[in-house]
Design an enzyme around this catalytic site. Structure first.
Site, PDB file in Angstrom:
ATOM      1  N   ASN B  17       0.858  -1.191   0.000  1.00  0.00           N
ATOM      2  CA  ASN B  17       0.000   0.000   0.000  1.00  0.00           C
ATOM      3  C   ASN B  17       0.892   1.237   0.000  1.00  0.00           C
ATOM      4  OD1 ASN B  17      -1.398   2.287   1.155  1.00  0.00           O
ATOM      5  ND2 ASN B  17      -3.048   0.887   1.719  1.00  0.00           N
ATOM      6  N   ASP B  74      -0.209  -3.701  11.432  1.00  0.00           N
ATOM      7  CA  ASP B  74      -1.637  -3.859  11.234  1.00  0.00           C
ATOM      8  C   ASP B  74      -2.314  -2.780  12.065  1.00  0.00           C
ATOM      9  OD1 ASP B  74      -3.576  -5.259   9.729  1.00  0.00           O
ATOM     10  OD2 ASP B  74      -4.277  -6.282  11.512  1.00  0.00           O
ATOM     11  N   LYS B 179      -0.154  14.687  10.281  1.00  0.00           N
ATOM     12  CA  LYS B 179      -0.787  13.432  10.704  1.00  0.00           C
ATOM     13  C   LYS B 179       0.213  12.536  11.451  1.00  0.00           C
ATOM     14  CE  LYS B 179      -2.798   9.092   9.096  1.00  0.00           C
ATOM     15  NZ  LYS B 179      -3.066   8.179   7.959  1.00  0.00           N
TER      16      LYS B 179
END
Lengths: 198, 198
Positions: B17, B74, B179
């Protein structure tokens, strides 16, 4: 999160077993200061079904109790002819209140007449940090189960375990340094120390 | 076992990703060189029942395939009014083939009329080493689920997650650096980097 630069890393030991403590302290050397297990911490129930689960349980319990980084290990003897037993049950193989001699006696009885006496000692060592982080390392030593106990050093199954690649002596016939150089616990804690960047 | 002194530590990334890769690379900085996920490695079935189990599965699979240290994470969104769901099922909350928009839509529908919109993003990051060692770190960020998606940055649930302690913007209304400074993934990977001794 990090220790003072140059100062020893302080880890609270989860074990109260003085044999284990001596081994671990000798392996980790002066870069790590082992703090004793808190006397007011009750027994940790080691009900995990793997060495790893038990080592993590113990390290997390001591870390949670003290608010400091804690180190624990769990060790098992895995015997081929017994399908990997006693493994995670090594410390209570001779019964719930078994001592080292009981466990060794049960093992020798179970292996009577066995052609294959090959075995493996395996240690999983874990450091638990107060922020939830964990460091895991593993060490194993292949060997053979002796026909009868030999030697007065060490503890546990050491008198019946002959490591491969040696001169036929059991772990209990070796000095602490000799044992640590090739042992499961030596390998696990050296890997841990390397991972700690020291 | 150790990298060349002074050279960057090389870790194979378990994720393909590109949003995650960008975030992780920015957090880890120049001390770690992220190597791309091998193209010939099939999909890893993430059938663990915790974030930690899935992160470990992914890191171990890539480490086993490449023989090199590998890093995986995860992440789950844990919503109080949903009893901690979607949690480990965050990526497929809207259905087995759900995309980010499907997952967000399902979440907003499930929270219609909910008085309590508090939630927590949580990441477990794992490095697996070829010798069986592992390093685990965790990061979490508390926040609130917005009434509707806002912002075009980030990915996943970012457009509906408003972190506590901010100015009311969602993660998707922040720059990557903004972020990362407060995010679950930022916290987990900074803890990991500190643990790696860099």
């Amino acid at each position: 999160m990090s220790p003072a630069p140059g100062g020893p890393l302080r880890l609270v030991a989860a074990t109260a077993n003085r044999h284990k403590l001596m081994e671990i302290a000798a392996i980790l050397g002066s870069a790590v200061e082992l703090l004793p297990r808190p006397a007011d911490l009750g027994e940790v129930v080691e009900d995990g079904d793997t060495l790893e689960a038990n080592a993590r349980l113990k390290a997390a319990a001591v870390c949670g109790h003290t608010g400091r980084a804690a180190v624990a290990d769990d060790t098992g003897l895995e015997v081929a002819a017994l399908g990997g037993a006693p493994g995670v049950r090594s410390a209570r193989y001779g019964g719930e209140n078994a001592d080292d001699a009981d466990n060794r006696a049960r093992l020798l009885v179970d292996l009577q007449g066995a052609a294959d006496r090959s075995a493996r000692f395996r240690t999983v060592a874990v450091v638990a940090f107060p922020d939830g982080g964990e460091l895991l390392a593993e060490g194993a030593t292949a060997g053979t189960i002796a026909d009868a106990p030999r030697g007065g050093e060490g503890f546990g199954y050491d008198p019946v375990f002959i490591p491969d690649g040696g001169d036929g002596r059991t772990f209990a016939e070796m000095s602490l340094d000799e044992k640590n150089a090739v042992s499961h616990r030596g390998r696990a804690f050296r890997a841990l120390a390397a991972r700690l960047g020291r």
